[in-house]
Design a protein around this motif. Structure first.
Motif, mmCIF file in Angstrom:
data_model
loop_
_atom_site.group_PDB
_atom_site.id
_atom_site.type_symbol
_atom_site.label_atom_id
_atom_site.label_comp_id
_atom_site.label_asym_id
_atom_site.label_seq_id
_atom_site.Cartn_x
_atom_site.Cartn_y
_atom_site.Cartn_z
ATOM 1 N N ALA A 265 7.579 20.710 0.131
ATOM 2 C CA ALA A 265 7.185 19.146 -0.239
ATOM 3 C C ALA A 265 5.549 19.499 -0.644
ATOM 4 N N PRO A 266 4.694 18.705 -1.587
ATOM 5 C CA PRO A 266 3.502 18.754 -1.322
ATOM 6 C C PRO A 266 2.608 18.181 -0.288
ATOM 7 N N ALA A 267 1.422 17.765 -0.667
ATOM 8 C CA ALA A 267 0.538 17.747 0.588
ATOM 9 C C ALA A 267 0.836 16.954 1.339
ATOM 10 N N LYS A 268 0.400 16.848 3.138
ATOM 11 C CA LYS A 268 0.524 15.487 3.329
ATOM 12 C C LYS A 268 0.315 14.756 3.365
ATOM 13 N N GLY A 269 0.779 13.566 3.386
ATOM 14 C CA GLY A 269 -0.799 12.752 2.932
ATOM 15 C C GLY A 269 -0.544 11.490 2.292
ATOM 16 N N LEU A 270 -0.145 12.515 0.637
ATOM 17 C CA LEU A 270 0.122 11.993 -0.519
ATOM 18 C C LEU A 270 0.986 10.849 -0.325
ATOM 19 N N ASN A 271 0.567 9.795 -1.277
ATOM 20 C CA ASN A 271 1.248 8.291 -0.968
ATOM 21 C C ASN A 271 2.457 8.804 -1.643
ATOM 22 N N VAL A 272 3.980 8.182 -0.708
ATOM 23 C CA VAL A 272 4.886 9.305 -0.452
ATOM 24 C C VAL A 272 5.420 7.504 -1.674
ATOM 25 N N GLU B 228 3.732 2.292 15.347
ATOM 26 C CA GLU B 228 2.124 2.144 15.013
ATOM 27 C C GLU B 228 1.451 2.998 13.808
ATOM 28 N N ASN B 229 0.854 2.147 12.908
ATOM 29 C CA ASN B 229 0.426 3.127 11.562
ATOM 30 C C ASN B 229 -0.989 3.323 12.046
ATOM 31 N N PRO B 230 -2.008 4.067 12.205
ATOM 32 C CA PRO B 230 -3.408 4.890 12.468
ATOM 33 C C PRO B 230 -3.612 5.222 11.326
ATOM 34 N N ALA B 231 -2.944 5.592 10.574
ATOM 35 C CA ALA B 231 -3.460 5.736 9.092
ATOM 36 C C ALA B 231 -3.870 4.526 8.043
ATOM 37 N N MET B 232 -4.114 4.017 8.702
ATOM 38 C CA MET B 232 -4.004 2.244 8.368
ATOM 39 C C MET B 232 -5.319 1.531 9.755
ATOM 40 N N SER B 233 -4.785 1.430 10.352
ATOM 41 C CA SER B 233 -5.350 0.817 11.518
ATOM 42 C C SER B 233 -6.911 1.129 12.370
ATOM 43 N N ASP B 234 -6.894 2.288 12.126
ATOM 44 C CA ASP B 234 -7.821 3.132 13.216
ATOM 45 C C ASP B 234 -9.181 2.295 12.514
ATOM 46 N N PRO B 235 -10.271 2.145 13.648
ATOM 47 C CA PRO B 235 -11.244 2.995 12.719
ATOM 48 C C PRO B 235 -12.129 3.793 11.667
ATOM 49 N N ASP B 236 -12.755 3.699 10.998
ATOM 50 C CA ASP B 236 -13.141 4.988 10.217
ATOM 51 C C ASP B 236 -11.861 5.878 10.099
ATOM 52 N N VAL B 237 -10.946 5.345 8.921
ATOM 53 C CA VAL B 237 -9.167 5.654 8.562
ATOM 54 C C VAL B 237 -9.391 7.407 8.377
ATOM 55 N N GLU B 238 -10.405 7.453 7.311
ATOM 56 C CA GLU B 238 -10.314 8.779 6.638
ATOM 57 C C GLU B 238 -10.582 9.993 7.817
ATOM 58 N N TYR C 283 -4.406 -4.934 3.358
ATOM 59 C CA TYR C 283 -4.245 -4.250 2.316
ATOM 60 C C TYR C 283 -4.355 -3.065 2.223
ATOM 61 N N VAL C 284 -3.841 -1.969 1.832
ATOM 62 C CA VAL C 284 -3.959 -0.033 1.711
ATOM 63 C C VAL C 284 -4.618 0.144 0.746
ATOM 64 N N GLU C 285 -4.714 -0.647 -0.414
ATOM 65 C CA GLU C 285 -5.167 -0.739 -1.622
ATOM 66 C C GLU C 285 -6.982 -0.876 -1.445
ATOM 67 N N ALA C 286 -7.638 -1.041 -0.480
ATOM 68 C CA ALA C 286 -8.229 -1.763 -0.433
ATOM 69 C C ALA C 286 -9.098 -1.655 1.307
ATOM 70 N N ALA C 287 -8.556 -0.762 1.307
ATOM 71 C CA ALA C 287 -8.216 -0.711 3.241
ATOM 72 C C ALA C 287 -9.705 -0.388 4.119
ATOM 73 N N ALA C 288 -9.478 -1.953 5.012
ATOM 74 C CA ALA C 288 -10.548 -2.036 5.831
ATOM 75 C C ALA C 288 -11.391 -0.671 5.943
ATOM 76 N N ASN C 289 -10.719 -0.801 7.059
ATOM 77 C CA ASN C 289 -10.607 0.968 8.100
ATOM 78 C C ASN C 289 -11.129 2.028 7.619
ATOM 79 N N ILE C 290 -11.427 2.103 5.866
ATOM 80 C CA ILE C 290 -12.294 2.793 5.744
ATOM 81 C C ILE C 290 -14.115 2.710 5.503
ATOM 82 N N LEU C 291 -13.858 1.237 6.163
ATOM 83 C CA LEU C 291 -15.290 1.140 6.228
ATOM 84 C C LEU C 291 -15.907 0.878 7.674
#
Ligand code: SF4
Length: 699
Positions: free
Chosen positions: A75-82, A414-424, A664-672
């Protein structure tokens, strides 16, 4: 909506979205939900909001997971959008036996404190109980948590500390018997819409509603007072109001003497918080602060409601402490129309916390540090002792994954890849895991990192109890079968536990509920059979006939000497304050139409049709200054990252503020967002980050 010709059977259950816990009737034809109606539950009396009425079709979406999946070796690298339509590039189908064996072996190979678990407030009480039991019994520690950490953990910390219980002291319906109510840091018309209908009726009967929020909102139209205070200045405003109550001796001396402790310290602490001085800090003029103090203290019966505008700050526990002190000094607890009510977010966030899905408490908030408590559970579980140390919280677990101390995780719903602060940061951590088991109904952003995905059931496909913001334990029933080979979550947990060698032998959620009752006094007089019959019972219930106590603490508190405590709160500035580079304030939250990380509502035709595009809200004067017209895009940047997003004009936000939904994943608030946490509740400061807003140049 339809009529009886449109369905061949109907099943009563509970709305899967917010903590109001509306009871619904699902109308079924050919094993598909055709439409939904509200029924006469204690929290909704037939009412529903747009999510409850129209937001159910995600359960039949063609993105649903229908078979267990194991990550392909090539499989391609983990984290790539499936891509849900093209998952074969990343995963291969597996049988349940193969997937469960693989999931269990990976966790066992790491073992002990190398493994942690995130459960979910979307799951039932029984599923939450099993999840925390699996981590404690199977891995010997308490590194298990769920999204309450991102929601009301600071409210619970303050309530436990000062009142002795983390749940509401009065149901929201009790507003019917109040003459004054405060709604602070909450936006019920958007986030608890059916509860908001009771608020509106209250004002129509002449009740005074004091709304306090840095952002304007629709409830303002119904309010007697609207205090649009500066973001992050709750403590100064609330202390100033309490200062007036002390100064003008409007407090309830008898109540304070009979039921509280530490009053003298609180009184002394409030001395410096004069309305004149605090007006400078919070932006509300002194006369309004005085008027609010007199209005609240003069009430016969008053309630205080709050939401995540209070809790999601590094001083969230202090904010809640102030609200508790305000209720205590005015004697507004333990009787009809009086009480404290943190409006809970998810449909089962109260129940999941009650069931022990938190790192410091076993079910019913019994401390993991107490030897007697642990042995009461291990006696029932017929297993050895586990750690007496508090476990790690959601953000601490992610830090430990980042540092390589945790290498395996089980994430249920749960969806920590979207819901956690400083999500990167969270996404980097997920990518480092050696073994990630994800159990969900869709390939979520978190499942992009999974080694194995276990296809689970939606609310309408399973049976189990959920507990709403009112402490009402309610029965959810299966209405349609899960798609393909997807299974009920409790079944998956039991099968996984068997492979971890835990010897579980539950035959149904009813068996789990029976075990929960052995060590949860809150469930006294509440049985599975009773819930089947009555649909809902409020805890505490004092007898098999008692529908439950809408109001608690009439005769004191579950604390030493039966006394609640005043804990003085001082002003603490937000962590990430604006400066020349990031001059504005970012605040995040929900919209009426979308739910949390959007995995359900963005797959609902009606809801996604109403709000199809990621957007942020800016004041018209800010847009003018930027040279941006509503509908054009802006770039939002904080110290953590940047996103580009469509701008919407909104007079409710002040000119120095941006409101950003996080669905919204395309402009994920928790990136900020800022990962700094409150020291007691360990909740991140989602409600305040310094941000730069720029126009996006179009070609
Ligand atoms: Fe569902 Fe909450 Fe709306 Fe009720 S108010 S229908 S529980 S989302």
């Amino acid at each position: 909506v339809g009529d009886s010709a449109d369905f061949d059977r109907e099943v009563e259950s509970i709305c899967p979205f917010c903590g109001v816990g509306c009871q619904i009737s699902l109308k079924i034809k050919d094993d598909k939900v055709k439409y939904v109606e509200g029924i006469n539950g204690p929290a909704n009396e037939g009412r529903l909001c747009v999510k409850g009425r129209f937001g159910f079709d995600y359960i039949h979406h063609d993105h649903r997971l229908t078979k267990p999946l194991i990550r392909r070796e090539d499989a391609p690298a983990k984290g790539l959008n499936v891509d849900p339509a093209n998952w074969q590039e990343f995963f291969r189908e597996a049988t349940w036996d193969e997937a469960l064996d693989f999931a269990a072996k990976g966790l066992m190979d790491i073992g002990g404190t190398g493994v942690a678990g995130f459960g979910s407030a979307k799951c039932t009480n029984e599923e939450a109980y099993l999840f925390q039991k699996m981590i404690r019994q199977g891995f010997g520690h308490n590194n298990v948590d769920h999204c309450t950490r991102l929601c009301h953990a600071s409210s619970v910390a303050a309530l436990m500390e000062n009142v002795g219980s983390g749940a509401v002291t009065a149901t929201f319906n009790e507003i019917e018997n109040a003459d004054v109510a405060i709604a602070i840091g909450c936006n019920p018309i958007e986030n608890h819409p059916v509860a908001a209908t009771y608020f509106k009726q209250f004002t129509k009967r002449g009740g005074k509603l004091i709304v306090m929020d840095p952002r304007g909102q629709a409830l303002k139209r119904f309010s007697s007072h609207m205090l649009q205070f500066r973001p992050g200045t709750d403590v100064s405003m609330l202390n100033a109001i309490m200062h007036v109550i002390v100064e003008e001796e409007l407090y309830d001396k008898q109540y304070i003497e009979a039921y509280t402790e530490n009053w003298e310290a609180e009184k002394a602490h409030l001395k410096d918080f004069t309305p004149e001085k605090m007006a400078e800090v919070c932006g509300i003029d002194a006369e309004t602060l005085r008027d609010v103090a007199r209005t609240f203290a003069g009430a016969n019966a008053a309630m205080i409601f709050w939401g995540m505008g209070v809790s999601q700050h590094i001083h969230g526990t202090d904010n809640s402490r102030c609200l508790i002190s305000l209720a205590l000094m005015t004697g507004q607890l333990g009787r009809s129309g009086a009480g404290l009510h943190p409006l809970r977010g998810q449909n089962n966030v109260q129940g999941a916390s009650d069931a022990g899905l938190i790192p410091m408490f076993l079910p019913d908030y019994q401390s993991v540090m107490n030897d007697g408590v642990r042995s009461a559970f291990t006696d029932v579980w017929k297993s050895g002792d586990f750690s007496s140390e508090k476990g790690l919280t959601v953000t601490e677990i992610m830090d430990a994954v980042h540092d390589g101390d945790i290498k395996g995780m089980y994430v249920l719903g749960e969806n920590p890849a979207m819901s956690d602060p400083d999500v990167e940061h969270a996404r980097d951590a997920l990518a480092k895991l050696e073994h990630l088991v994800v159990q969900d109904i869709f390939i979520t952003e978190t499942a992009n990192y999974a080694d194995v995905i276990l296809p689970a059931s939606a609310f309408a496909e399973k049976s189990g109890t959920v507990t709403n913001t009112n402490r009402q334990v309610q029965m959810g029933r299966p209405a349609v079968p899960p798609p393909g080979e997807a299974r009920e979550d409790w079944w998956i947990e039991v099968e996984l536990a068997k492979r971890l060698g835990l010897g579980w032998n539950y035959q149904s959620p009813a068996d789990v509920f029976a075990e929960m009752k052995l060590n949860m006094k809150s469930l006294d007089n509440i049985t599975w059979e009773r819930l089947e019959r009555e649909n809902a019972v409020t805890y505490p219930s004092l007898s098999p006939e008692d529908p439950g106590q809408a109001i608690v603490f009439a005769d004191g508190f579950p604390r030493p000497d039966g006394r609640a405590r005043f804990t003085p709160a001082s002003i603490i500035a937000p962590d990430d304050v604006p400066d020349a580079q990031y001059p504005m304030i970012l605040t995040t939250g929900r919209q009426l139409e979308h739910w949390h990380t959007g995995s359900m509502t963005r797959r609902s035709k009606v809801l996604d049709g109403l709000e199809p595009e990621a957007n942020c809200s800016l004041h018209p004067s800010t847009l003018r200054k930027l040279g941006v017209t509503a509908g054009e895009h802006v770039r939002l940047s904080t110290k953590r990252g940047s996103i580009e997003i469509m701008a919407r004009e909104d007079r409710a936000v002040s000119p120095d503020m941006v409101f950003l939904p996080f669905a919204y994943v395309e402009a994920a608030a928790n990136i900020l967002t800022n990962p700094a946490v409150d020291p007691y509740g360990k909740i991140p400061e989602f409600k305040f980050s310094a941000v730069k807003v720029e126009a996006v140049q179009t070609q």
